[in-house]
Design an enzyme around this catalytic site. Sequence first.
Site, PDB file in Angstrom:
ATOM      1  N   TYR A   1      -2.124   0.625   9.821  1.00 32.16           N
ATOM      2  CA  TYR A   1      -2.214  -0.147   8.712  1.00 32.16           C
ATOM      3  C   TYR A   1      -1.080   0.062   8.046  1.00 32.16           C
ATOM      4  CZ  TYR A   1      -3.766  -1.113   3.909  1.00 32.16           C
ATOM      5  OH  TYR A   1      -3.847  -1.761   2.917  1.00 32.16           O
ATOM      6  N   SER A   7       0.961  -1.211  -0.057  1.00 27.23           N
ATOM      7  CA  SER A   7      -0.049   0.102  -0.014  1.00 27.23           C
ATOM      8  C   SER A   7       1.002   1.176  -0.091  1.00 27.23           C
ATOM      9  CB  SER A   7      -0.774   0.101   1.121  1.00 27.23           C
ATOM     10  OG  SER A   7      -1.719   1.349   1.245  1.00 27.23           O
TER      11      SER A   7
END
Length: 395
Positions: free
Chosen positions: A232, A219
């Site tokens: 995250y 990501s």
Amino acid sequence: MERWSWPSGGAWLLVAARALLQLRRADLRLGRPLLAALALLAALDWLCQRLLPVPVALAVLAATGWITLSRLARPPRLPVATRAVLITGCDTGFGKEAVKKLDAMGFMVLATVLDLDSPGALELRACCSSRLKLLQMNLMKPEDISRVLEFTKAHTTSTGLWGLVNNAGLNDIVADVELSPVATFRKCMEVNFFGVLELTKGLLPLLRRSKGRIVTMGSPAGDMPYPCLAAYGTSKAAIVLLTDLFGSELIPWGIKVSVIQPGCFKTESVMNVKLWEQRKQLLLANLPRELLQAYGEDYIEHLHRQFLNSLGKALPDLSPVTDAITDALLAAHPRRRYYPGRGVGLMYFIHYYLPESLRRRFLQTFFISPCLPRALQPGQPGLTLSQGATEGTQT
């Protein structure tokens, strides 16, 4: 200008012939990259006509066109044959769509889901071939991972395991680091890092035998300080670094390793507004009183409102990501990094080449705009000394 028409036309004829041949072979796509390349070639043609002698202009234009089309061409692909691939996190989103695509191409797909009776699992059973094997797995449970490892070893004895796609991931909070419980960081690390590590290590003997592929979903939040995605993003940074280590260490074994860094896409989990609202209420209910006083409920509401607004820019078409997964599995020379999604290239350019203040402002503008915590707003009394000491002991 007339003396240039024939040489220039000859170069364009050569470029057009090559492009048509590549389009016919499906080595080239008719899309924005090709149109942009042709526009740049037209600009180069205009310059060559005015600055260079005829033979040199012809050579430059023809060579540039040839090289450009070579760069735009899809790399050669390996045949699917009877290759087996394990994909994690297939209840929704990228994993589910990748299963459909790979199954249609003829792969034997082993797909893990959290719930064998989930809507996504039922959809896959209905639309995929009998080759598909659905497995229940929660990456936080070692017993689930062990069961999947044993099943994979037992069911790939004839085909071997060609690929592992580490797609499963978790993000369940939108908050500053100070507002995010340490337990949330641990949970993200358990799923996004330790679970992936355990599964990948367990499958390495099979992948070494097949000289196969490892594809891991990263990501941009793992490369950049995205506001309010600390838990995250930290876990994704860890797994991407681990994947790079695998990529270096497994070269002698012939295993190729890729990381996919997608932009924002409209997956079911991302667009579940009701679930994000529940997580926000849970955060507010469990936040220590001193932190809630310092930041204020309005601050947290602002973050979530901005986060949900940013999802409006999410792309509905997931095919760029599934195409990247397919390329990483089948390209003779897959990339180490894939960046599917609109604007991801620009984002990385800004991150690597512009000053830190501009990088921060860019993320705030296009993701979550800044908002002052309650204690820092004009007219507020601010933190007392005792409050600051109390919060310091908690963090």
